[in-house]
Design an enzyme around this catalytic site. Structure first.
Site, short mmCIF file in Angstrom:
data_model
loop_
_atom_site.label_atom_id
_atom_site.label_comp_id
_atom_site.label_asym_id
_atom_site.label_seq_id
_atom_site.Cartn_x
_atom_site.Cartn_y
_atom_site.Cartn_z
N ASP A 1 -9.86 5.09 -0.40
CA ASP A 1 -9.50 4.78 -1.80
C ASP A 1 -10.77 4.73 -2.64
O ASP A 1 -10.84 5.28 -3.75
CB ASP A 1 -8.81 3.42 -1.91
N THR B 1 -1.26 3.87 -0.02
CA THR B 1 -2.29 3.60 0.99
C THR B 1 -1.65 3.25 2.34
O THR B 1 -2.17 3.62 3.40
CB THR B 1 -3.23 2.47 0.51
#
Ligand code: AMP
Ligand code: MG
Length: 335
Positions: free
Chosen positions: A52, A131
């Protein structure tokens, strides 16, 4: 479905071509980092990984080069990196795959660029949307959108694990082998899909089904991101008995735009919760440009001018357009 209408990627405007190149680089980086582990859990209990952070740094840097006067609203911040030297060296090493001159200081600054205030023209990024999907072998996307005067103008969604099969006619979702691809939308110019590293794309169109009881419904994989009981009540009210597909991220929006799903609903998990701008901007334009409709659960348009979160909207509902009214009525009936 894809319509058989083909277009070369180099026929898009300069902003869109730059966004496509950036998202493709980010996808390559994401793929190379698949298998990395959880770095931390944020205050809202959502996970963050080095991927990320590295992807946000890369995209922020690219946007700063290509469009220096635009601001960026992105999911991650650099706080975690400032307190974790091991993590920060992993992130810098990953960023160097794409940007050779990355240093710790530069990466911190690039990630920090994502905390800008909303201007009249801003980019919004979810570096890894989904995620949990990324971590567990399910869907995830890189979602980038350009918002101008409150409207989403353009979006590019990188989908490393989504394959839309069949160049003409009905689309099915291929899982294996997952060639991946990118979805592109430009306001007034349609929604498009480009597989793998092709330099062409084909136009996307939503489904044409009008019967809500047999609509193919898609919702978040993570029950905790929604309100599963209310969801079930709405489906019951629609007479829709098929179990919905479960999918992480704005890959769901891509399936609606491609006509592989008919209806997407998102109920907030509690009264205080509002989605973030980066969770909806890119996907909503894609669905609209494919001929579908996107509103909140009250039937209002999504309002991207209120800050980092969609504070003026509650939940969202996206459809092929034909099913929208019936779905909204069912939502109202099952409050
Ligand atoms: P989805 O896979 O559609 O559920 O969307 C993933 C997105 O949900 C992430 O990018 C987060 O921004 C957002 N999210 C994270 N935690 C929550 C939560 N507790 N409730 C709702 N959405 C969340
Ligand atoms: Mg996210």
């Amino acid at each position: 479905m894809t319509t058989g209408i083909l277009r070369r990627l180099d026929s898009f405007d300069t902003d869109t071509q730059a966004a496509i190149r950036t998202v493709r680089d980010a996808m390559r980086l994401a793929r190379s980092l698949e298998g990395c582990t959880l770095a931390s859990t944020k205050s809202d209990r959502s996970p963050v990984t080095m991927a990320d952070l590295a992807i946000q740094a890369v995209v922020a840097r690219r946007l700063a080069e290509a469009s220096p006067s635009d601001s960026l609203i992105a999911e991650e911040d650099a706080t975690l990196l400032r307190t974790d030297p091991d993590l920060s060296s992993q992130v810098v090493e990953a960023v160097r795959q794409i940007i050779r001159d990355a240093t710790v200081e530069r990466v911190l600054a690039w990630i920090g660029d994502g905390g800008s205030d909303l201007g009249s023209r801003f980019w919004t990024l979810d570096p890894i949307d989904g995620t949990k999907g990324f971590l567990h072998g399910r869907q995830y996307v890189i979602a980038l959108a350009l918002v101008v005067d409150g409207g989403v103008q353009m979006s590019v969604i990188g989908c490393p694990r989504l394959s839309l099969l069949h160049a003409d006619g009905p689309v099915t979702i291929g899982e294996r082998p997952p060639h991946g691809g990118i979805a592109i939308a430009v306001r007034g110019h349609g929604a498009w899909w480009s597989s793998a590293d092709q330099n062409t794309c084909s136009r996307l169109a939503v489904s044409t089904g009008r019967e809500v009881s047999i609509a193919r419904v898609v919702q978040s994989f993570e029950g905790r991101h929604g309100d599963p009981e209310r969801f079930a009540r709405v489906l019951h009210s629609l007479g829709n008995v098929q179990p919905p597909s479960l999918m992480d991220s704005q890959a769901k929006h891509v399936t609606v735009a491609a006509g592989a799903s008919d209806l997407l609903m998102r109920f907030p998990p509690n009264a205080e919760f509002h989605d973030a701008v980066w969770d909806q901007a890119a996907g909503s334009l894609l669905i609209e440009e494919a001929g579908g409709r996107v509103t909140d659960l009250a039937g209002q348009p999504l309002d991207f001018t209120g800050g980092r979160r969609l504070l003026r909207n509650t939940g969202m509902l996206a459809s092929n357009g034909l099913l929208h009214r019936a779905a909204l009525e069912a939502v109202q009936r099952t409050r």
